[in-house]
Design a protein around this motif. Structure first.
Motif, short mmCIF file in Angstrom:
data_model
loop_
_atom_site.label_atom_id
_atom_site.label_comp_id
_atom_site.label_asym_id
_atom_site.label_seq_id
_atom_site.Cartn_x
_atom_site.Cartn_y
_atom_site.Cartn_z
N MET A 1 38.75 41.21 43.92
CA MET A 1 38.46 40.23 44.65
C MET A 1 39.61 40.29 46.00
SD MET A 1 37.70 36.36 44.18
CE MET A 1 36.48 36.65 43.06
N PRO A 2 38.91 40.06 47.21
CA PRO A 2 39.90 40.30 48.34
C PRO A 2 40.51 39.03 48.54
CG PRO A 2 37.60 40.82 49.15
CD PRO A 2 37.44 40.28 47.62
N ARG A 3 41.95 39.14 49.01
CA ARG A 3 43.03 37.98 49.22
C ARG A 3 42.29 36.84 49.83
NH1 ARG A 3 49.00 40.34 49.31
NH2 ARG A 3 48.95 41.67 47.29
N GLU A 4 41.55 37.27 50.79
CA GLU A 4 41.18 36.03 51.67
C GLU A 4 40.12 35.01 50.63
OE1 GLU A 4 40.29 39.12 52.50
OE2 GLU A 4 38.18 39.21 52.79
N ASN A 5 39.70 35.42 49.47
CA ASN A 5 39.13 34.38 48.63
C ASN A 5 40.00 33.62 47.61
OD1 ASN A 5 36.40 35.33 49.46
ND2 ASN A 5 36.36 37.15 47.97
N TYR A 6 41.27 33.81 47.90
CA TYR A 6 42.02 32.89 46.93
C TYR A 6 41.80 31.24 47.30
CZ TYR A 6 44.97 36.55 45.39
OH TYR A 6 45.26 37.77 44.77
N HIS A 37 29.52 24.30 49.21
CA HIS A 37 29.06 25.67 50.02
C HIS A 37 29.96 26.81 49.40
CE1 HIS A 37 27.57 28.85 52.81
NE2 HIS A 37 29.02 29.00 52.99
N THR A 38 31.45 26.37 49.69
CA THR A 38 32.47 27.38 48.85
C THR A 38 32.37 27.74 47.59
OG1 THR A 38 34.15 26.56 50.67
CG2 THR A 38 34.97 27.48 48.73
N ILE A 39 32.02 26.77 46.79
CA ILE A 39 31.74 26.81 45.41
C ILE A 39 30.42 27.59 45.25
CG2 ILE A 39 31.53 25.85 43.10
CD1 ILE A 39 34.24 25.52 44.08
N ARG A 40 29.55 27.51 45.76
CA ARG A 40 28.14 28.13 45.54
C ARG A 40 28.50 29.69 45.94
NH1 ARG A 40 25.78 23.45 47.80
NH2 ARG A 40 25.60 24.63 49.74
N SER A 41 29.33 29.85 47.08
CA SER A 41 29.69 31.43 47.65
C SER A 41 30.28 32.06 46.46
CB SER A 41 30.39 31.39 48.90
OG SER A 41 29.41 30.65 49.90
N LEU A 42 31.51 31.22 45.74
CA LEU A 42 32.35 31.96 44.89
C LEU A 42 31.33 32.14 43.76
CD1 LEU A 42 35.07 32.79 43.60
CD2 LEU A 42 35.25 30.12 42.76
N ALA A 44 28.27 32.97 43.55
CA ALA A 44 27.41 34.07 44.24
C ALA A 44 28.10 35.16 43.97
CB ALA A 44 26.73 33.82 45.42
N ARG A 45 29.34 35.49 44.29
CA ARG A 45 30.17 36.59 44.44
C ARG A 45 30.41 36.90 42.88
NH1 ARG A 45 32.49 34.38 49.07
NH2 ARG A 45 34.29 33.59 47.58
N LEU A 46 30.61 36.07 42.02
CA LEU A 46 30.95 36.33 40.70
C LEU A 46 29.69 36.71 40.05
CD1 LEU A 46 33.94 33.70 39.81
CD2 LEU A 46 34.03 36.38 40.69
N ALA A 47 28.56 36.26 40.49
CA ALA A 47 27.28 36.34 39.93
C ALA A 47 27.38 35.30 38.45
CB ALA A 47 26.95 37.88 39.46
#
Length: 297
Positions: A1-6, A37-42, A44-47
């Motif tokens: 996972m890219p660091r910007e997602n920390y 929105h941040t949590i929904r995006s996380l 989505a990325r993790l599925a």
């Protein structure tokens, strides 16, 4: 996972711990909608779904619980290291969160903090009065205060007060209505002012020493409080018998406002200790606080 997602991971930890988007957003300094929105995006990325949301609460799913158990200690370690960097400054700095019973705050913490803090303007102290035996690591406290025999073995403990003796007291007006108890068994006939302990949800047992053995008495009465200052106030007003630290009652006993009973059975407990996880030793602010609170006979 890219660091910007920390930042997304930190946001998830805050929501999972607080059980509320509103409280987590307030602590992070963002809007509730942005945090959602941040949590929904996380997710989505993790599925994977990490949180279960209802109208009343937010709780982690099985996957969320696993992620929380992995991430939370890592973020705490980072916070501890950042706090430790304060040693590089001219004066120690940082916030220290402490959980303690009210009596310890009144008799030990506040008198010494009042002398310490003016010399260390960059040290901030947050005190939470709590009679429960809180898990300071899980609840993110830096330290706690308990009687010596209540400190967990895996903690570092520093004595901050002498041993504490108990007194059983009542007002002259109360004992004018009911004869003072002469034995532990006679407490059953008295109105006893109880303390409720949040950890167990029950009333604190009154502990005594009889013939060299510890005896726990379950007493009854009209009043129950969750702090000792209100118990003292009710006793002074003549509402019953109180079980209190002797130093809270000493002045009133000397002034004739309270009468001590069952003195031969009243126990002495190991004094208050400040306790903390070993990783907190590295904090300059914590080191200053420990030395200020350390008991010197």
């Amino acid at each position: 996972m890219p660091r910007e997602n920390y930042n997304d991971l930190l946001a998830f930890v805050m929501v999972a711990r607080e059980g509320s988007f509103t409280r987590a957003a307030a602590q992070l300094g963002v809007s509730q909608s942005a945090l959602s929105h941040t949590i929904r995006s996380l997710e989505a990325r993790l599925a994977l779904r990490l949180l279960t949301r209802t109208t009343r609460s937010v709780s982690p799913t099985e996957a969320g619980e696993r992620l929380l158990l992995t991430l939370a200690p890592r973020f705490e370690e980072i916070d501890a290291e950042l706090s430790a960097l304060s040693e590089l400054r001219d004066k120690p700095a940082g916030t220290i969160r402490i959980t303690s019973a009210e009596h310890a705050v009144d008799t030990v913490l506040w008198p010494r903090l009042a002398k310490l803090l003016p010399d260390y303007p960059d040290i901030k102290v947050e005190i939470n009065i709590d009679y429960g035996l809180s898990d300071i690591v899980a609840q993110r406290y830096d330290a706690g205060v308990r009687l010596g025999d209540q400190v967990a073995k895996d903690m570092i403990a520093v004595r901050i007060a002498p041993d504490m003796r108990i007194a059983v007291v009542g007002a002259p007006a109360y004992f004018a209505r009911k004869a003072p108890p002469r034995t532990l068994q006679e407490l059953a006939g008295h109105d006893c002012i109880n303390l409720r302990l949040p950890t167990y949800g029950g009333l604190m047992a009154w502990e005594f020493i009889q013939d060299g053995h510890e005896v726990k008495a379950r007493v009854e009465g009209q009043l129950v409080f969750n702090n000792s200052s209100q118990i003292l106030r009710a006793a002074l007003a003549g509402f019953g018998v109180a079980y209190l630290p002797e130093d809270m009652a000493r002045e009133h006993i000397a002034g004739g406002r309270l009468i001590a009973v069952l003195d031969d059975w009243c126990p002495t407990f190991p004094g208050y200790h400040l306790y903390y996880p070993s990783r907190r030793q590295s904090s300059g602010a914590m080191a200053v606080l420990i030395e200020a609170l350390r008991y010197r006979a």
